[in-house]
Design an enzyme around this catalytic site. Structure first.
Site, PDB file in Angstrom:
ATOM      1  CG  ASN A  17      -1.779   1.016   1.198  1.00 21.83           C
ATOM      2  OD1 ASN A  17      -1.462   2.334   0.916  1.00 21.83           O
ATOM      3  ND2 ASN A  17      -3.275   1.025   1.817  1.00 21.83           N
ATOM      4  CG  HIS A  68       0.989   6.516   4.710  1.00 22.12           C
ATOM      5  ND1 HIS A  68      -0.120   7.357   4.729  1.00 22.12           N
ATOM      6  CD2 HIS A  68       0.379   5.341   5.267  1.00 22.12           C
ATOM      7  CE1 HIS A  68      -1.060   6.885   5.506  1.00 22.12           C
ATOM      8  NE2 HIS A  68      -0.649   5.581   5.553  1.00 22.12           N
ATOM      9  CG  HIS A  75      -8.227   3.942   1.174  1.00 21.04           C
ATOM     10  ND1 HIS A  75      -8.296   4.057   2.530  1.00 21.04           N
ATOM     11  CD2 HIS A  75      -9.304   4.347   0.541  1.00 21.04           C
ATOM     12  CE1 HIS A  75      -9.420   4.094   2.829  1.00 21.04           C
ATOM     13  NE2 HIS A  75     -10.351   4.216   1.554  1.00 21.04           N
ATOM     14  NE  ARG A  97      -9.386   8.848   4.205  1.00 19.13           N
ATOM     15  CZ  ARG A  97      -9.659   8.007   5.458  1.00 19.13           C
ATOM     16  NH1 ARG A  97      -9.164   6.964   5.719  1.00 19.13           N
ATOM     17  NH2 ARG A  97     -10.619   8.521   6.157  1.00 19.13           N
ATOM     18  NE  ARG A 109      -7.424  11.405   5.506  1.00 23.20           N
ATOM     19  CZ  ARG A 109      -7.688  10.746   6.871  1.00 23.20           C
ATOM     20  NH1 ARG A 109      -7.250   9.897   7.541  1.00 23.20           N
ATOM     21  NH2 ARG A 109      -9.264  10.989   7.410  1.00 23.20           N
ATOM     22  CD  GLU A 150      -6.758  -0.320   1.152  1.00 22.60           C
ATOM     23  OE1 GLU A 150      -6.810   0.784   2.006  1.00 22.60           O
ATOM     24  OE2 GLU A 150      -6.140  -1.278   1.496  1.00 22.60           O
ATOM     25  CB  THR A 171      -9.403   1.651   7.532  1.00 27.32           C
ATOM     26  OG1 THR A 171      -8.693   2.153   6.311  1.00 27.32           O
ATOM     27  CG2 THR A 171     -10.656   1.021   7.255  1.00 27.32           C
ATOM     28  CD  GLU A 224      -6.992  -6.154   3.269  1.00 31.47           C
ATOM     29  OE1 GLU A 224      -6.945  -6.127   1.998  1.00 31.47           O
ATOM     30  OE2 GLU A 224      -6.244  -5.438   3.905  1.00 31.47           O
ATOM     31  CG  HIS A 226      -5.225  -1.674   9.136  1.00 29.97           C
ATOM     32  ND1 HIS A 226      -4.994  -0.896  10.310  1.00 29.97           N
ATOM     33  CD2 HIS A 226      -5.921  -0.722   8.585  1.00 29.97           C
ATOM     34  CE1 HIS A 226      -5.257   0.440  10.141  1.00 29.97           C
ATOM     35  NE2 HIS A 226      -5.853   0.578   9.013  1.00 29.97           N
TER      36      HIS A 226
HETATM   37  N1  PXP Z   1      -5.710  -3.074   4.396  1.00 34.15           N
HETATM   38  C1  PXP Z   1      -6.722  -2.031   4.188  1.00 34.15           C
HETATM   39  C2  PXP Z   1      -8.061  -2.649   3.818  1.00 34.15           C
HETATM   40  C3  PXP Z   1      -6.566  -0.634   4.647  1.00 34.15           C
HETATM   41  O1  PXP Z   1      -7.482  -0.019   4.711  1.00 34.15           O
HETATM   42  C4  PXP Z   1      -4.917  -0.395   4.925  1.00 34.15           C
HETATM   43  C5  PXP Z   1      -4.699   1.051   5.195  1.00 34.15           C
HETATM   44  O2  PXP Z   1      -4.886   1.734   3.995  1.00 34.15           O
HETATM   45  C6  PXP Z   1      -3.917  -1.253   4.912  1.00 34.15           C
HETATM   46  C7  PXP Z   1      -4.360  -2.751   4.433  1.00 34.15           C
HETATM   47  C8  PXP Z   1      -2.680  -1.150   5.226  1.00 34.15           C
HETATM   48  O3  PXP Z   1      -2.381  -0.839   6.518  1.00 34.15           O
HETATM   49  P1  PXP Z   1      -0.859  -0.463   6.903  1.00 34.15           P
HETATM   50  O4  PXP Z   1      -0.818   0.823   6.316  1.00 34.15           O
HETATM   51  O5  PXP Z   1      -1.447  -0.201   8.261  1.00 34.15           O
HETATM   52  O6  PXP Z   1      -0.034  -1.485   6.705  1.00 34.15           O
END
Ligand code: PXP
Length: 247
Positions: free
Chosen positions: A11, A14, A47, A49, A53, A74, A105, A155, A194
Site C-alpha cells: 500500500n 503514504h 486507497h 478516500r 487526503r 481500497e 481505517t 481481507e 492493517h
Molecule cells: N488493508 C486495508 C483494507 C487498509 O485500509 C489499509 C490501510 O490503508 C491497509 C491494509 C494497510 O495498512 P497499514 O498501512 O497499516 O499497513
C-alpha cells in the site's frame, strides 16, 4: 526474487501523504509502485478516500496504467468512488469503512448491517470482472454476510491484533484463525492486513489459508530509512516462513 507462498500487496498511500504535505509533485506514487514491483511485490494497493487526503484521482489512473502487477483499489461504498472504480477497472477492489475524522481505517466494514446498500455496487463491480474483497473483522456474522453477498474474497482486519501488547494477542489471534477457517470453508479467498510490520508479522503465521497480505505504513516508514527496494524485500523475506498456518 524472494520465494514465498504468501503474496504481498504494498500500500503506497503514504508516499502520497508525503507529497500532499507540501503540495509538491514528488515523491511519485507511480515511481514508488514500480520500485515495489521491481523488489518483488505481487501487487499495489491504494486507497482513494472521499477526502482525497493522500491518493488523488490522477494517481489511481496513473498507477493502473503503469504497473505490471495487480492494482487493489481500497474504497468506501460511496457512489462517486464506485463510478471511478468502474472506470479505472482495477484487478480488485477492497471495500472499507471510512470516517472523515479517522487517522486510518478503523475497524472492519459492517457488511451484515449494510447488505442492501452493498448489493448493487458489488454486483456492478463483479459484472465488470473486478474481484471484490470485503475488509472485515474476524467476526463470523461478517464473514457469512460477505459470502452471502457474493464477494469472492475477504481481507481480515489485523489492526486489533497488531495494536494489542504481544502478551495479550492470543484471543484476537484465535478469532483470526477461526475467521480464516470459516471463510475458506465458504469458498472465500482470505487476505489480511492493517498494522502489520516486521515485528508483529510472524505472530499471524498461525492464521491458515492466507493468500495476500496488504501492508503499507510500516514499509513506507522503513523505506524512508533504507529505500523502497530494501524495505519491500525485508517484508518479503519475513513472509517466507509462512506455511499456510500448518505447523
Ligand atoms: N488493508 C486495508 C483494507 C487498509 O485500509 C489499509 C490501510 O490503508 C491497509 C491494509 C494497510 O495498512 P497499514 O498501512 O497499516 O499497513
Amino acid at each position: 526474487m524472494t520465494e514465498t507462498t504468501l503474496k504481498l500487496g504494498v500500500n503506497v498511500d503514504h508516499v502520497a501523504t508525503l507529497r500532499q504535505a507540501r503540495g509538491t509533485d514528488y515523491p511519485s506514487v507511480v515511481e514508488a509502485a514500480l520500485a515495489c514491483e521491481a523488489a518483488g511485490a505481487h501487487g499495489i494497493t491504494i486507497h482513494l478516500r472521499e477526502d482525497r487526503r493522500h491518493i488523488q484521482d490522477a494517481d489511481v489512473y496513473a498507477v493502473r496504467e503503469q504497473i505490471g502487477t495487480r492494482l487493489n483499489l481500497e474504497m468506501a461504498n460511496h457512489p462517486e468512488i464506485v463510478e471511478i472504480a468502474l472506470d479505472v477497472s482495477p484487478a480488485e477492489v477492497c471495500l472499507v469503512p471510512e470516517k472523515r475524522e479517522e487517522l486510518t481505517t478503523e475497524g472492519g466494514l459492517d457488511v451484515a448491517g449494510n447488505m442492501n446498500a452493498l448489493r448493487d455496487p458489488v454486483r456492478r463491480m463483479k459484472d465488470a470482472s473486478i474481484v471484490v474483497s470485503m475488509f472485515i473483522d474476524p467476526d463470523p456474522q461478517q464473514i457469512q454476510a460477505s459470502a452471502t453477498l457474493g464477494a469472492p474474497c475477504i481481507e481480515l482486519h489485523t489492526g486489533t491484533y497488531c495494536d494489542l501488547p504481544p502478551n495479550e494477542r492470543g484471543p484476537e489471534l484465535e478469532r483470526l484463525v477461526k475467521g480464516a477457517r470459516q471463510a475458506h470453508e465458504l469458498g472465500l479467498q482470505v487476505n489480511a492486513g492493517h498494522g502489520l510490520n516486521l515485528a508483529n508479522l510472524p505472530g499471524i503465521f498461525d492464521v491458515p489459508y492466507m493468500d495476500t497480505l496488504n501492508i503499507g505504513h510500516s514499509i513506507v516508514a522503513h523505506a524512508v530509512m533504507v529505500g523502497m527496494p530494501v524495505a519491500v524485500r525485508a517484508i518479503l523475506d519475513a513472509m517466507t516462513p509462512y506455511t499456510g498456518g500448518k505447523p
